[in-house]
Design a protein around this motif. Structure first.
Motif, PDB file in Angstrom:
ATOM      1  N   UNK A  82       0.849  -1.181   0.099  1.00  0.00           N
ATOM      2  CA  UNK A  82      -0.111  -0.184   0.026  1.00  0.00           C
ATOM      3  C   UNK A  82       0.663   1.363   0.022  1.00  0.00           C
ATOM      4  N   UNK A  83       1.951   1.292   0.778  1.00  0.00           N
ATOM      5  CA  UNK A  83       2.506   2.388   1.090  1.00  0.00           C
ATOM      6  C   UNK A  83       3.917   2.700   0.320  1.00  0.00           C
ATOM      7  N   UNK A  84       4.423   1.574  -0.381  1.00  0.00           N
ATOM      8  CA  UNK A  84       5.604   1.869  -0.952  1.00  0.00           C
ATOM      9  C   UNK A  84       5.742   1.336  -2.133  1.00  0.00           C
ATOM     10  N   UNK A  85       6.589   2.039  -3.119  1.00  0.00           N
ATOM     11  CA  UNK A  85       6.607   1.573  -4.766  1.00  0.00           C
ATOM     12  C   UNK A  85       6.935   0.157  -4.740  1.00  0.00           C
ATOM     13  N   UNK A  86       6.496  -0.793  -5.559  1.00  0.00           N
ATOM     14  CA  UNK A  86       6.521  -1.927  -5.661  1.00  0.00           C
ATOM     15  C   UNK A  86       7.785  -2.328  -6.586  1.00  0.00           C
ATOM     16  N   UNK A  87       8.736  -2.949  -6.166  1.00  0.00           N
ATOM     17  CA  UNK A  87       9.759  -3.706  -6.889  1.00  0.00           C
ATOM     18  C   UNK A  87       9.874  -5.045  -7.077  1.00  0.00           C
ATOM     19  N   UNK A  88      10.043  -5.458  -8.173  1.00  0.00           N
ATOM     20  CA  UNK A  88      10.031  -6.913  -8.484  1.00  0.00           C
ATOM     21  C   UNK A  88      11.243  -7.550  -8.132  1.00  0.00           C
ATOM     22  N   UNK A  89      11.157  -8.725  -7.517  1.00  0.00           N
ATOM     23  CA  UNK A  89      12.418  -9.326  -7.335  1.00  0.00           C
ATOM     24  C   UNK A  89      11.886 -10.856  -7.666  1.00  0.00           C
ATOM     25  N   UNK A  90      13.190 -11.518  -8.056  1.00  0.00           N
ATOM     26  CA  UNK A  90      13.135 -12.791  -8.650  1.00  0.00           C
ATOM     27  C   UNK A  90      12.507 -13.980  -7.618  1.00  0.00           C
ATOM     28  N   UNK A  91      12.800 -13.617  -6.485  1.00  0.00           N
ATOM     29  CA  UNK A  91      12.337 -14.514  -5.343  1.00  0.00           C
ATOM     30  C   UNK A  91      10.661 -14.693  -5.411  1.00  0.00           C
ATOM     31  N   UNK A  92      10.071 -13.609  -6.164  1.00  0.00           N
ATOM     32  CA  UNK A  92       8.676 -13.653  -6.015  1.00  0.00           C
ATOM     33  C   UNK A  92       8.150 -14.931  -6.897  1.00  0.00           C
ATOM     34  N   UNK A  93       9.236 -15.366  -7.966  1.00  0.00           N
ATOM     35  CA  UNK A  93       8.619 -16.474  -8.629  1.00  0.00           C
ATOM     36  C   UNK A  93       8.449 -17.576  -7.730  1.00  0.00           C
ATOM     37  N   UNK A  94       8.789 -17.790  -6.449  1.00  0.00           N
ATOM     38  CA  UNK A  94       8.791 -19.100  -5.727  1.00  0.00           C
ATOM     39  C   UNK A  94       7.378 -19.101  -5.181  1.00  0.00           C
ATOM     40  N   UNK A  95       6.871 -17.981  -4.695  1.00  0.00           N
ATOM     41  CA  UNK A  95       5.579 -18.389  -4.233  1.00  0.00           C
ATOM     42  C   UNK A  95       4.825 -18.195  -5.479  1.00  0.00           C
ATOM     43  N   UNK A  96       4.954 -17.543  -6.434  1.00  0.00           N
ATOM     44  CA  UNK A  96       4.032 -17.868  -7.924  1.00  0.00           C
ATOM     45  C   UNK A  96       3.967 -19.284  -8.158  1.00  0.00           C
ATOM     46  N   UNK A  97       5.131 -19.862  -8.139  1.00  0.00           N
ATOM     47  CA  UNK A  97       5.285 -21.344  -8.311  1.00  0.00           C
ATOM     48  C   UNK A  97       4.468 -22.171  -7.487  1.00  0.00           C
ATOM     49  N   UNK A  98       4.453 -21.790  -6.220  1.00  0.00           N
ATOM     50  CA  UNK A  98       3.803 -22.413  -5.409  1.00  0.00           C
ATOM     51  C   UNK A  98       2.398 -22.312  -5.384  1.00  0.00           C
ATOM     52  N   UNK A  99       1.766 -21.093  -5.975  1.00  0.00           N
ATOM     53  CA  UNK A  99       0.272 -21.181  -6.228  1.00  0.00           C
ATOM     54  C   UNK A  99      -0.016 -22.036  -7.173  1.00  0.00           C
ATOM     55  N   UNK A 100       0.692 -22.032  -8.337  1.00  0.00           N
ATOM     56  CA  UNK A 100       0.587 -23.198  -9.488  1.00  0.00           C
ATOM     57  C   UNK A 100       0.624 -24.476  -9.086  1.00  0.00           C
ATOM     58  N   UNK A 101       1.756 -24.922  -8.126  1.00  0.00           N
ATOM     59  CA  UNK A 101       1.601 -26.176  -7.772  1.00  0.00           C
ATOM     60  C   UNK A 101       0.406 -26.691  -6.873  1.00  0.00           C
TER      61      UNK A 101
END
Length: 269
Positions: A82-101
């Motif tokens: 909500x309060x900070x500018x979002x910055x993409x990080x490669x480790x976000x791919x881990x929870x995204x993969x867990x969602x698909x899994x």
């Protein structure tokens, strides 16, 4: 489960990005893992929980602490988004993969039910299970499929939320409006599907002897060869053993010394 599957798969990982809450994030994350350790039979954690003094706690009740931890971490993740500018990080791919899994696993289980649910008809016909009627099998399997399908949908929503979150211009409006509605919808869905109130016809019946005791002067009773203290509570009678308590060893030794030699207790008690 009340804390929400979407929150676990989406906003809880974002709590790590909240630098202002880093120490609190570590604390609540460790508490969530430790509180679930007994229920999940996690190696190492269960060993600690069985140490002297530590083994006096009822760790199966600590799942409430895990739910609170998930709720707090969800708030941290939402605050950061909500309060900070979002910055993409490669480790976000881990929870995204867990969602698909998780979504794929739930979809698989929707068609391939786990045992012994999948082979209930065979087990009932062979006499290995006698507590379930054949007429209830279809409803049981339908409920399992519905729960797995719901998990697949929620995991898919979490993945979609990640896909929108990592977009540079999709963060704040999405966080302000859509996220609270989605999380409340997850919570509401879980609450609506729960039926915790039993049919009153299944309650304990009134017992004449206990009714008479309930009108005597206040005191405590000790039931022998009868149901647990919950039966006495239906008539307002206090059991000297308490209800679902942890008894000190000297107290148990005293009861064993004066108890009926012919009485037996289960191994766990």
């Amino acid at each position: 489960a009340y804390a929400g599957l979407i929150a676990v798969l989406w906003l809880v990982p974002l709590a790590v990005q909240n630098r202002c809450r880093r120490k609190e994030t570590v604390f609540w994350a460790l508490l969530a893992v430790f509180a679930l350790g007994w229920t999940l039979n996690a190696p190492g954690i269960v060993t600690i929980q069985r140490l002297p003094l530590m083994n006096m706690l009822s760790y199966n009740r600590w799942v409430f602490a895990s739910a609170v931890s998930v709720l707090v971490l969800t708030a941290f993740g939402l605050e950061h988004l909500w309060e900070n500018p979002f910055r993409f990080s490669r480790w976000f791919l881990v929870p995204m993969f867990l969602c698909l899994l998780f979504c794929g696993y739930c979809l698989f289980r929707t068609f391939a039910l786990p045992e012994p649910v999948a082979t209930l008809p065979t087990l009932i016909q062979s006499g290995k299970i006698q507590t379930i009627a054949m007429s209830d099998v279809a409803l049981i399997q339908k409920n399992f499929r519905f729960c797995y399908a719901t998990g697949a949908v929620l995991a898919g929503i979490a993945f979609a939320a990640w896909s929108i979150t990592i977009q540079e211009k999709g963060g704040r409006p999405f966080a302000r409006i859509v996220i609270p509605l989605v999380l409340l919808g997850d919570l509401y869905l879980f609450a609506v599907l729960q039926t915790r109130q039993s049919d009153p016809d299944l309650y304990y019946p009134r017992i004449r002897a206990l009714e008479r005791l309930s009108h005597e002067p206040p005191g405590r009773m000790l039931g022998i060869g009868c149901l647990p203290p919950s039966l006495n509570q239906t008539h307002g009678l206090q059991d000297i053993r308490g209800y679902d308590g942890v008894d000190p060893e000297p107290y148990v030794s005293l009861l064993n010394a004066v108890g009926d030699p012919s009485s037996t207790s289960p191994a766990y008690a």
